[in-house]
Design an enzyme around this catalytic site. Sequence first.
Site, PDB file in Angstrom:
ATOM      1  N   GLY A  25     -47.734 -51.893 139.929  1.00  0.00           N
ATOM      2  CA  GLY A  25     -49.174 -52.517 139.990  1.00  0.00           C
ATOM      3  C   GLY A  25     -48.917 -53.832 140.561  1.00  0.00           C
ATOM      4  O   GLY A  25     -48.061 -54.380 140.398  1.00  0.00           O
ATOM      5  N   ARG A  86     -46.659 -46.657 144.041  1.00  0.00           N
ATOM      6  CA  ARG A  86     -45.737 -46.184 143.027  1.00  0.00           C
ATOM      7  C   ARG A  86     -45.315 -44.943 143.554  1.00  0.00           C
ATOM      8  O   ARG A  86     -46.053 -43.882 143.794  1.00  0.00           O
ATOM      9  CB  ARG A  86     -46.473 -45.936 141.428  1.00  0.00           C
ATOM     10  CG  ARG A  86     -46.959 -47.079 140.869  1.00  0.00           C
ATOM     11  CD  ARG A  86     -47.216 -46.775 139.625  1.00  0.00           C
ATOM     12  NE  ARG A  86     -47.439 -47.968 138.728  1.00  0.00           N
ATOM     13  CZ  ARG A  86     -48.705 -48.647 138.194  1.00  0.00           C
ATOM     14  NH1 ARG A  86     -49.812 -48.032 138.761  1.00  0.00           N
ATOM     15  NH2 ARG A  86     -48.758 -49.644 137.602  1.00  0.00           N
ATOM     16  N   ASP A 117     -40.676 -52.765 135.403  1.00  0.00           N
ATOM     17  CA  ASP A 117     -39.436 -52.082 134.851  1.00  0.00           C
ATOM     18  C   ASP A 117     -39.305 -50.739 135.742  1.00  0.00           C
ATOM     19  O   ASP A 117     -38.476 -50.237 136.217  1.00  0.00           O
ATOM     20  CB  ASP A 117     -39.589 -51.793 133.496  1.00  0.00           C
ATOM     21  CG  ASP A 117     -40.807 -51.496 133.101  1.00  0.00           C
ATOM     22  OD1 ASP A 117     -41.953 -51.021 133.780  1.00  0.00           O
ATOM     23  OD2 ASP A 117     -41.085 -50.731 131.934  1.00  0.00           O
ATOM     24  N   THR A 140     -45.230 -58.656 137.208  1.00  0.00           N
ATOM     25  CA  THR A 140     -46.129 -57.642 136.618  1.00  0.00           C
ATOM     26  C   THR A 140     -47.176 -58.199 135.504  1.00  0.00           C
ATOM     27  O   THR A 140     -46.649 -59.362 134.982  1.00  0.00           O
ATOM     28  CB  THR A 140     -45.513 -56.439 135.869  1.00  0.00           C
ATOM     29  OG1 THR A 140     -46.382 -55.782 134.880  1.00  0.00           O
ATOM     30  CG2 THR A 140     -44.398 -56.965 135.058  1.00  0.00           C
ATOM     31  N   ASP A 142     -47.983 -57.387 132.926  1.00  0.00           N
ATOM     32  CA  ASP A 142     -47.821 -56.969 131.433  1.00  0.00           C
ATOM     33  C   ASP A 142     -46.814 -58.062 130.646  1.00  0.00           C
ATOM     34  O   ASP A 142     -46.632 -57.771 129.556  1.00  0.00           O
ATOM     35  CB  ASP A 142     -47.153 -55.684 131.411  1.00  0.00           C
ATOM     36  CG  ASP A 142     -48.187 -54.482 131.969  1.00  0.00           C
ATOM     37  OD1 ASP A 142     -49.246 -54.802 131.843  1.00  0.00           O
ATOM     38  OD2 ASP A 142     -47.875 -53.259 132.183  1.00  0.00           O
ATOM     39  N   ASP A 144     -43.651 -57.707 130.442  1.00  0.00           N
ATOM     40  CA  ASP A 144     -42.943 -56.880 129.288  1.00  0.00           C
ATOM     41  C   ASP A 144     -41.486 -56.742 130.075  1.00  0.00           C
ATOM     42  O   ASP A 144     -40.728 -55.510 129.754  1.00  0.00           O
ATOM     43  CB  ASP A 144     -43.447 -55.413 129.237  1.00  0.00           C
ATOM     44  CG  ASP A 144     -43.774 -54.660 130.631  1.00  0.00           C
ATOM     45  OD1 ASP A 144     -43.601 -55.355 131.571  1.00  0.00           O
ATOM     46  OD2 ASP A 144     -44.011 -53.499 130.610  1.00  0.00           O
ATOM     47  N   ARG A 186     -50.153 -50.658 128.684  1.00  0.00           N
ATOM     48  CA  ARG A 186     -50.205 -49.480 128.233  1.00  0.00           C
ATOM     49  C   ARG A 186     -49.175 -49.302 127.074  1.00  0.00           C
ATOM     50  O   ARG A 186     -49.171 -48.751 126.041  1.00  0.00           O
ATOM     51  CB  ARG A 186     -49.851 -48.429 129.331  1.00  0.00           C
ATOM     52  CG  ARG A 186     -51.038 -47.506 129.743  1.00  0.00           C
ATOM     53  CD  ARG A 186     -50.634 -46.454 130.532  1.00  0.00           C
ATOM     54  NE  ARG A 186     -50.056 -46.833 131.621  1.00  0.00           N
ATOM     55  CZ  ARG A 186     -50.420 -46.589 133.100  1.00  0.00           C
ATOM     56  NH1 ARG A 186     -51.528 -46.232 133.132  1.00  0.00           N
ATOM     57  NH2 ARG A 186     -50.016 -46.960 134.004  1.00  0.00           N
TER      58      ARG A 186
HETATM   59  O1  F6P Z   1     -48.335 -52.388 134.668  1.00  0.00           O
HETATM   60  C1  F6P Z   1     -49.259 -53.064 134.979  1.00  0.00           C
HETATM   61  C2  F6P Z   1     -50.621 -52.196 134.610  1.00  0.00           C
HETATM   62  O2  F6P Z   1     -51.649 -53.083 134.992  1.00  0.00           O
HETATM   63  C3  F6P Z   1     -50.675 -51.972 133.114  1.00  0.00           C
HETATM   64  O3  F6P Z   1     -51.138 -53.147 132.311  1.00  0.00           O
HETATM   65  C4  F6P Z   1     -51.785 -50.837 133.246  1.00  0.00           C
HETATM   66  O4  F6P Z   1     -51.621 -49.946 132.112  1.00  0.00           O
HETATM   67  C5  F6P Z   1     -51.307 -49.960 134.671  1.00  0.00           C
HETATM   68  O5  F6P Z   1     -50.668 -51.066 135.336  1.00  0.00           O
HETATM   69  C6  F6P Z   1     -52.488 -49.526 135.186  1.00  0.00           C
HETATM   70  O6  F6P Z   1     -52.068 -48.928 136.243  1.00  0.00           O
HETATM   71  P1  F6P Z   1     -52.801 -48.206 137.414  1.00  0.00           P
HETATM   72  O7  F6P Z   1     -53.576 -49.349 138.230  1.00  0.00           O
HETATM   73  O8  F6P Z   1     -52.158 -47.126 138.181  1.00  0.00           O
HETATM   74  O9  F6P Z   1     -54.055 -47.472 136.855  1.00  0.00           O
END
Ligand code: F6P
Length: 338
Positions: A25, A86, A117, A140, A142, A144, A186
């Site tokens: 992301g 991804r 991660d 990120t 997050d 995390d 998430r």
């Molecule tokens: O990991 C970053 C993040 O923004 C999370 O907070 C979220 O759950 C996820 O990516 C959303 O992913 P996507 O952009 O693939 O919907």
Amino acid sequence: MYFIFEPRGNMKKQIQNIAVMTSGGDAPGMNAAIRAVIRTAVYYKLDPYGIYRGYEGLIEGDIERFTARKVSNIINRGGTILKTARSQEFRTVEGRKKAYDQLIKNNIDALIVIGGDGSFTGAKIFAEEFDFPVIGIPGTIDNDIFGTDFTIGFDTASNTATEAIDKIRDTASSHNRLFFIEVMGRNAGFLALYSGIAGGAEEILIPEENIGIDKLVESLRRSKRAGKTSSIVVVAEGDQTGKNVFELAKYVENNLKEYESRVVIVGHIQRGGCPTTFDRVLASRLGVKAVEALLDGQRNIMVGLKNNSVQYTPLNDAIQFTRTINKEMLNISEILTT
Ligand code: F6P
């Protein structure tokens, strides 16, 4: 001239060409990190390359020679000029072999991966499989990642979420309503916790803690009786109620007739926008250090910020250990919503 790593056969190899990519992301501040890596490489007389679309682009050989000027005027821009993805194919041995072949074909000696991660897990497997030097930079929203107090993008994203909460508060209090505001995360509650505390939320629901839905209703009822006329519940995407935010709002409304409720999903707005000063400075520090770490002979580590100093964490630890939520933060939120 830098002799630092020994590929198979024990022949010392000079690091000259380094490549940088963004993966997973996107996060505000990734551009500032790319800029820092490219310019540090130029500063140390290395040849920098950019890989587009993360591992996906690497597998396809979407690689370009970068210059210091090519990263002009990007420090302030959200997103990533290198784009991101991804990659499913990189999860396979065949995919990683294609990626390795592309690095060899382009004479790349080391790889810097800016991501979270998932990206680091791929990086670690790849580094071990092909004995290839890799450095991770945590990027990120997050926050995390184990081994750093902050990840690039978290500060900007939490400010965006707080701004959204502030705006909702105006309308919530005007209409005496209960609002459920879903923020990203998430698997991690850092965004919810920080923006919830900063936005003065009555309740914060995070993946790391299960307060129980009936306790939530009870607590909101208590707040109402204590004289609050409106309330805000910040909900992380991955909260433990077992309901999506709309179902949650319905359940609470059915059990707390005093309130009319509304739902807001802040969503991908949190991933965009100009990075804050904090994220730009963090990205610049980590970008410089990532290149210097390579020149110091480091490999398969992540550069992170701990107690305001840049430190190394083995990639293995960064992905294996979980960053835990600080209990003090949860207490603060509980005390201040009295
Ligand atoms: O990991 C970053 C993040 O923004 C999370 O907070 C979220 O759950 C996820 O990516 C959303 O992913 P996507 O952009 O693939 O919907």
